[in-house]
Enzyme design. Structure first.
Site, PDB file in Angstrom:
ATOM      1  N   PHE B 229       0.857  -1.188   0.000  1.00  0.00           N
ATOM      2  CA  PHE B 229       0.000   0.000   0.000  1.00  0.00           C
ATOM      3  C   PHE B 229       0.890   1.234   0.000  1.00  0.00           C
ATOM      4  O   PHE B 229       1.725   1.404   0.892  1.00  0.00           O
ATOM      5  CB  PHE B 229      -0.926   0.039   1.222  1.00  0.00           C
ATOM      6  CG  PHE B 229      -1.870   1.213   1.193  1.00  0.00           C
ATOM      7  CD1 PHE B 229      -3.115   1.111   0.578  1.00  0.00           C
ATOM      8  CD2 PHE B 229      -1.504   2.440   1.733  1.00  0.00           C
ATOM      9  CE1 PHE B 229      -3.973   2.209   0.519  1.00  0.00           C
ATOM     10  CE2 PHE B 229      -2.363   3.536   1.672  1.00  0.00           C
ATOM     11  CZ  PHE B 229      -3.593   3.414   1.066  1.00  0.00           C
ATOM     12  N   ASP B 335       9.153   2.951   1.774  1.00  0.00           N
ATOM     13  CA  ASP B 335       7.941   3.662   2.176  1.00  0.00           C
ATOM     14  C   ASP B 335       7.720   3.432   3.667  1.00  0.00           C
ATOM     15  O   ASP B 335       7.219   2.384   4.076  1.00  0.00           O
ATOM     16  CB  ASP B 335       6.758   3.148   1.345  1.00  0.00           C
ATOM     17  CG  ASP B 335       5.431   3.798   1.742  1.00  0.00           C
ATOM     18  OD1 ASP B 335       5.356   4.405   2.834  1.00  0.00           O
ATOM     19  OD2 ASP B 335       4.470   3.673   0.970  1.00  0.00           O
ATOM     20  N   LYS B 366       1.979  10.253   8.381  1.00  0.00           N
ATOM     21  CA  LYS B 366       1.240   9.681   9.524  1.00  0.00           C
ATOM     22  C   LYS B 366       1.760  10.159  10.889  1.00  0.00           C
ATOM     23  O   LYS B 366       1.607  11.322  11.213  1.00  0.00           O
ATOM     24  CB  LYS B 366       1.287   8.153   9.428  1.00  0.00           C
ATOM     25  CG  LYS B 366       0.241   7.608   8.434  1.00  0.00           C
ATOM     26  CD  LYS B 366      -0.021   6.131   8.699  1.00  0.00           C
ATOM     27  CE  LYS B 366      -0.951   5.515   7.700  1.00  0.00           C
ATOM     28  NZ  LYS B 366      -2.285   5.336   8.236  1.00  0.00           N
ATOM     29  N   THR B 390       2.737  24.542  -4.577  1.00  0.00           N
ATOM     30  CA  THR B 390       2.495  25.814  -3.874  1.00  0.00           C
ATOM     31  C   THR B 390       3.042  25.781  -2.454  1.00  0.00           C
ATOM     32  O   THR B 390       3.834  26.636  -2.066  1.00  0.00           O
ATOM     33  CB  THR B 390       0.983  26.150  -3.825  1.00  0.00           C
ATOM     34  OG1 THR B 390       0.514  26.296  -5.164  1.00  0.00           O
ATOM     35  CG2 THR B 390       0.724  27.440  -3.056  1.00  0.00           C
TER      36      THR B 390
END
Lengths: 507, 507
Positions: B229, B335, B366, B390
């Site tokens: 994931f 990850d 997280k 931005t």
């Protein structure tokens, strides 16, 4: 295009800094030095920020020695080639940004159009002493699992109180790119669900999607417009077409791009031509929808193409575009990430179109501090957990959004924007007539742009304006975009206009 | 898979609410009622939160009447089908979440593994009275243009002070999905730049990318692993393979998925088998890299596949995977969105692998509250404005990340995690031997999981545990994942373990 890319090749930070440093000028208080006579004519205007600087003040080159020192330190960890100068936000106030060297600039760029109600807004500072805000900060929820008691209040006060007419649902997210990408996902699921009807997913769909293959990972597309900007992640970047340097080397989906009308200015002298180009773009859009190699699930468009050069189209164009979408069963997504939250004189720019029926989705971010999209409940996927992620937005930023809404109402900021915008546009057209270099003045509210003859002229004017204490930004190939805050007043417009006149000659 | 999807079909909110409501039980104070005898054995332990509840307390069904009322109100605007109950964060404290009905649950799910140092952490609350924090909140910068003076301090204190060994750069972003997608973009630009060498972009590249066509939009890929994931936006969702319901109906890139080792437990009885499956997965990964239809720019992998069922592999597997990447000139992206920030007993889970050289990128989000990725300066694109947006992150959340780092050090939380994790794993293995339903206990630190025989057994256990005052979450097809905060202590472990034993019989 190639020419401007040549400047982008890598270079040691020292050289980059040297190159981006503007030649040093002796200390000067600038407003008094400019001479086109507007400054002071709105002295009686009641200020939104009585304690902001009265005028720009430039003490050093920009970036100055303190900015450069911090940039060098930061450059150890992060790429600083895009940094103009280091801000001192503790000293910035209202419409003025103060930098690390104590230079105070009147700011019409406003963090790439994302500061809504002035630096150090008392409305934002007051939040930090509110227990509800402190709780929101200290307990970042997974909003899809455990929204807090206050969340529904924030949703009502921040988002629903200014929801575009007829739009009752809001999906909250983290930034403009992910607002758009979640809108695209909603569109794909909606179109696939409609085709599927009451049927379950097939085993083939469920198995093939795990291998990124059709039919589970279907070949569908989002149609966007040339020069459009919708973000920089993989789906949103596919729909972006503003600058090659944003896209080159990144894999993209094979999705279509329609032409956006290239209107001629002044509008009153080019009515027929502009109607014709708009009609041509609409026809090509419909042709692409009907013939593209994959089904078009949605069309996404900005009310004003911002990053791509501040390209406007008529309300009639957008009304007809929506009709094409409806006729072809394609969802109509309005990307208000840059245009939203008041700068065009209405809270949402698309309000000016008088659509007969609401868009299917309206995305937002930037000045709203919080990001997401409005939509119709029909866009909720038939199954939960499909339009979903860990945080699903940020209550801290939603509470800021609610504070913005209150300020916009309490201070009548939309009216301020309309009034100042009208003045700016009128005066800029005057300046354009006086100086041929300033071309094609265009705008809605204070969301205004004009072109310079070349990219070099544009960049040179931005540099000269900064030396003279006014911070502006570019867009497209050779445009200047004005993105003042909603609190930008007549007196600020006068400083900007006089400084522009003074700077044109030198730039 | 199809069976569990059947439950997902749309239903009116009233029915959804009714279905998710657990049968009402009379008020009970739960810790005293459970009888496996662990509770109280760690009474002398010094508490990180002397004022948190001493034990769970469940007064109503969950969701209770107040939660349901708020969910109904919120459901007008947002999809609430995934909401378990409404939190009252003002009353939550430390390791306990309190809901809108006053139920206090010991929380081992922690907002999908994203609460680091307890609810209403004094370290977070103290920030709100700091002028630097207030300024960061009231002046959201475009960090790529105008970072504030304090930003470099936040970067050093939050990110660089805990940077994985040998990693000197950090790119900051907004969430885990965009952290991963920016890492992928960096990988694509790096690989394309290496092939290009000193040459400029060609006109063909610059023109074709504007049409989303090769060679400007190149056919390159990121290899990920089955059950992995990595997020839910278009690029990250392509690399995700945990559940079909996350992926179906969304267009994806044609990128490869390698098998992830399916280890057998207990590890000590299956050494040979597990070595063999790891070797097979490595061989298949290398084969895919060498033969995939598009060049593989990077491999992305989680240290523990979390959403996909808490699947672990050996340090040896990850070391060999890195070697395959190096040998084939593919970037190695770790990850750590869910595994990072301490829960495995080291600050970064990949520290346990003893890699001979750092990964190319490590992504985070997280529990760190702030998101982004670490990398080597070689990954800065040759031209600026290409890895850019931005906001480029959020100073407010970076200042929270710095506070987390201080708390982890001051309170020696890694040591706490290791000690409590070891105890939990030992006791869970004991419970597994006692009750056949609890299978394949596995973990690192307090990042622990076990399986139930079926998805139904798992969901039923989660419900029973919640009735008994303990909040846990599932992952994969039939796993329970424990994701307590770093402040989870021995006394909390005892409550969890005794409640588990009590609940198994009923579930």
């Amino acid at each position: 295009m190639l020419r401007s890319l040549k400047n982008l090749k890598t270079a040691p930070i020292q050289r980059q800094l040297a190159r981006s440093t503007l030649a040093y000028q002796p200390v000067r208080t600038l407003a008094t030095a400019v001479g086109s006579g507007r400054i002071g004519t709105h002295a009686n205007e009641k200020s939104f920020f009585p304690d902001e600087p009265q005028q720009p003040q430039v003490k050093t080159a920009i970036p100055g020695p303190s900015s450069k020192e911090i940039m060098q330190r930061l450059n150890q960890y992060q790429d600083t080639r895009s940094v103009f100068y280091i801000a001192d936000f503790a000293k910035s106030k209202g419409n003025y940004i103060v930098d690390a060297d104590g230079n105070a600039l009147l700011d019409l760029f406003a963090q790439i159009a994302s500061i809504p109600i002035g630096y150090n807004s008392p409305a934002f500072l007051a939040l930090t002493s509110s227990p509800a805000f402190q709780s929101a900060l200290a307990n970042r929820p997974a909003l899809g699992v455990n929204p807090t008691k206050d969340w529904v209040d924030a949703v009502e006060q921040a988002f629903m109180s200014v929801a575009p007419k007829g739009m009752s649902n809001v999906f909250t997210a983290m930034c403009g790119s992910c607002a758009n990408e979640n809108a695209f996902k909603a569109a794909f699921m909606y179109q696939a669900g409609k085709r599927r009807g009451d049927k379950e997913f097939t085993m083939e769909e469920l198995q093939s999607c795990m291998k990124n293959q059709a039919p589970g990972s279907p070949d569908m597309s989002v149609l966007s417009f040339a020069q459009g900007f919708h973000g920089r992640l993989f789906g949103s970047l596919t729909t972006t077409g503003s600058k090659a340097i944003h896209k080159v080397d990144i894999p993209a989906f094979d999705w279509p791009k329609a032409p956006f009308p290239q209107r001629k200015y002044p509008l009153e002298d080019n009515v027929e031509h502009n109607q014709k180009v708009e009609q041509q773009c609409l026809e090509e859009t419909e042709r692409l929808i009907k013939t593209w190699k994959s089904p078009v699930a949605a069309v996404v468009i900005e009310p004003v193409q911002s990053e791509g050069g501040d390209n406007h189209a008529s309300p009639d164009f957008f009304r007809k575009l929506q009709q094409i979408c409806i006729k072809n069963d394609v969802l109509f997504i309005v990307d208000e990430v840059q245009t939203g939250v008041g700068a065009t004189g209405t809270f949402w720019a698309h309000e000016a179109w008088n659509l007969p029926t609401p868009p299917d989705m309206v995305t937002f971010s930037k000045k709203f501090q919080a990001a997401g999209f409005y939509g119709h409940p029909k866009l909720r996927p038939a199954q939960p957990y499909r339009l979903y992620n860990t945080w699903m937005g940020d209550p801290v930023r939603a509470m800021q959004a609610a504070a913005i809404v209150r300020e916009v109402k309490d201070k009548d900021l939309l009216q301020n924007v309309s009034r100042v915008g009208e003045y700016l546009q009128k005066e800029l057209k005057e300046i354009s007539r006086k100086y041929g270099k300033i071309q094609d003045v265009r705008g809605q509210g204070t969301f205004i742009a004009f072109d310079l003859p070349t990219a070099q002229d544009r960049d040179s004017l931005i540099g000269e304006m900064r030396k003279n204490g006014v911070n502006i930004g570019g867009c497209g190939d050779r445009a200047i975009r004005l993105r003042p805050m909603l609190t930008f007043q007549m007196k600020h417009a006068d400083i900007f206009l006089d400084t522009l006149e003074k700077s044109i000659a030198k730039a």
